[in-house]
Design a protein around this motif. Sequence first.
Motif, short mmCIF file in Angstrom:
data_model
loop_
_atom_site.label_atom_id
_atom_site.label_comp_id
_atom_site.label_asym_id
_atom_site.label_seq_id
_atom_site.Cartn_x
_atom_site.Cartn_y
_atom_site.Cartn_z
N VAL A 5 119.26 56.38 -47.49
CA VAL A 5 118.96 57.59 -46.72
C VAL A 5 117.76 57.31 -45.83
CG1 VAL A 5 118.34 60.03 -46.86
CG2 VAL A 5 119.78 59.02 -48.64
N SER A 6 117.82 57.81 -44.61
CA SER A 6 116.68 57.66 -43.70
C SER A 6 116.51 58.93 -42.89
CB SER A 6 116.90 56.48 -42.74
OG SER A 6 115.79 56.32 -41.89
N GLY A 7 115.27 59.34 -42.72
CA GLY A 7 114.96 60.53 -41.94
C GLY A 7 113.46 60.72 -42.00
N GLY A 8 112.83 61.02 -40.88
CA GLY A 8 111.38 61.11 -40.97
C GLY A 8 110.71 61.83 -39.84
N GLY A 9 109.39 61.86 -39.96
CA GLY A 9 108.56 62.51 -38.95
C GLY A 9 108.15 63.90 -39.37
N ASP A 94 126.76 51.55 -50.45
CA ASP A 94 128.14 51.92 -50.14
C ASP A 94 128.22 52.80 -48.91
OD1 ASP A 94 129.70 50.87 -52.57
OD2 ASP A 94 128.01 51.94 -53.50
N ALA A 95 127.11 53.45 -48.56
CA ALA A 95 127.05 54.30 -47.38
C ALA A 95 125.60 54.51 -46.97
CB ALA A 95 127.73 55.65 -47.64
N VAL A 96 125.40 54.84 -45.69
CA VAL A 96 124.06 55.08 -45.15
C VAL A 96 124.10 56.37 -44.34
CG1 VAL A 96 122.28 54.26 -43.56
CG2 VAL A 96 123.44 52.64 -45.07
N ILE A 97 123.09 57.22 -44.54
CA ILE A 97 122.99 58.45 -43.75
C ILE A 97 121.61 58.57 -43.13
CG2 ILE A 97 122.39 59.80 -45.82
CD1 ILE A 97 123.77 62.22 -44.40
N GLY A 98 121.58 58.97 -41.87
CA GLY A 98 120.33 59.27 -41.18
C GLY A 98 120.25 60.76 -40.91
N CYS A 104 115.46 56.62 -38.02
CA CYS A 104 116.88 56.43 -38.32
C CYS A 104 117.53 55.41 -37.40
CB CYS A 104 117.64 57.75 -38.17
SG CYS A 104 117.19 59.00 -39.36
N GLY A 105 116.98 55.24 -36.20
CA GLY A 105 117.58 54.35 -35.22
C GLY A 105 117.90 52.97 -35.76
N PRO A 106 116.88 52.19 -36.11
CA PRO A 106 117.16 50.84 -36.61
C PRO A 106 117.90 50.81 -37.94
CG PRO A 106 114.81 51.35 -36.77
CD PRO A 106 115.44 52.45 -35.96
N VAL A 107 117.67 51.81 -38.79
CA VAL A 107 118.31 51.83 -40.12
C VAL A 107 119.82 52.01 -39.98
CG1 VAL A 107 118.43 52.97 -42.36
CG2 VAL A 107 116.23 52.79 -41.18
N VAL A 108 120.23 53.06 -39.30
CA VAL A 108 121.66 53.37 -39.18
C VAL A 108 122.36 52.36 -38.27
CG1 VAL A 108 123.33 55.12 -38.47
CG2 VAL A 108 121.23 55.81 -39.63
N TYR A 109 121.70 51.93 -37.21
CA TYR A 109 122.29 50.93 -36.32
C TYR A 109 122.54 49.63 -37.07
CZ TYR A 109 122.82 47.76 -32.33
OH TYR A 109 123.29 46.83 -31.44
N ALA A 110 121.57 49.20 -37.86
CA ALA A 110 121.73 47.97 -38.64
C ALA A 110 122.90 48.09 -39.62
CB ALA A 110 120.44 47.66 -39.40
N TYR A 137 127.95 54.53 -32.71
CA TYR A 137 128.16 53.47 -33.68
C TYR A 137 128.57 53.97 -35.06
CZ TYR A 137 125.56 51.08 -30.02
OH TYR A 137 125.15 50.59 -28.81
N VAL A 138 128.22 55.22 -35.40
CA VAL A 138 128.47 55.71 -36.76
C VAL A 138 129.93 56.12 -36.96
CG1 VAL A 138 126.10 56.51 -37.03
CG2 VAL A 138 127.84 58.10 -36.15
N ASP A 139 130.29 56.30 -38.23
CA ASP A 139 131.65 56.74 -38.56
C ASP A 139 131.80 58.25 -38.39
OD1 ASP A 139 132.98 54.23 -39.71
OD2 ASP A 139 131.08 54.29 -40.79
#
Length: 366
Positions: A5-9, A94-98, A104-110, A137-139
């Motif tokens: 999981v990624s999200g911030g600020g 198994d999955a990534v969410i921003g 979230c940019g580099p995390v989800v893009y990667a 890029y995301v599903d």
Amino acid sequence: MKIVVSGGGTGGHIYPALALIRTIKEKHPETSFLYIGTEKGLESKLVTRENIPFQAIDITGFKRAVSVENVKTVLRFLKGVRECKKMLRTFNPDAVIGTGGYVCGPVVYAAAKLGIPTVVHEQNSVPGLTNKFLSKYVDKVAVCFEEAASFFPKEKVVLTGNPRASEVVNATPSGVIEGFGLSAAKKTVLIFGGSRGARPINEAVVKAIPLLAKRDYQVLYITGEIHFDKVQQDIKAAGAPGNVAVAPFIHNMPQALVESDLVVSRAGATTLAELTALGIPSILIPSPYVTNNHQEKNARSLTEHGAAVKISEQDLSAETLIEQLDGILMKEEELQKMKKAAVGLGIKDASDRLHQLMMKLANSRS
């Protein structure tokens, strides 16, 4: 199962992420999580408080004007992508969410480049640059407002709502208001300017203190940590009336909300999800400093239904604030009318919707 999981600020990006994590943990206790954020963001405090494994990268957002700093941001992004790929290969999710914010940019893009199922969650009616970029890029793209769907590839959009709504809807009174020295028997206004506070709201509240001191209702004001000392000094200088309490931050916000009769706040998407889940009337002061003026559009989703009134920041003053407070709290019929309008505007099963989306994607990889 493993999920990143990624999200911030700001809290608006972090609280939905934490709500989703709690829902998945409840339904799938065996799930492991890794939260990727920044050390400077609010997430470094809020996530670690929840005992969720946390790793940080160094990344900044783009400046809207042409700037040398944007070149540095691109370099940080590329470095962040490399770092995130290493983290992801090690954790093997198994999955990534921003859930928003430039981290979230580099995390989800990667993750997308590594072939890991990915989702971005857009809380606002108008998306930010990061989610627009990542949508290529995301599903899947999970949205909270139907208005946001038009900004993304149609085939990827899923209306889920904001997980924070599902979490606060079960909140019950627990004496939060009394804990600040206020009375449970009086009508209560909860005022806050977002997770970092808001100087114009602070100034209006401080100038309104002599008027608030004469009212039968009471105020709990959350200033934001960086503004607290100054506001506290100003309120003491204004006489520190017993019906006004101040605090820099509040961790049990759902309990404070459920004990409040009226809320004065910015029009952040997560705040609106909380208000509609609990059926709380509000006075909204949209921030004019956000991307594409999205808070103005967020606020419209409540004001058009009679669940809120709006004061623009340029019109905000002690007098306009008191006028609106009196017009709602001192007129029981108006207060009840707004409560009724607020109920049902939110998507209360948002956590379940987003949880099901994540599980579907995660299972597609196995």
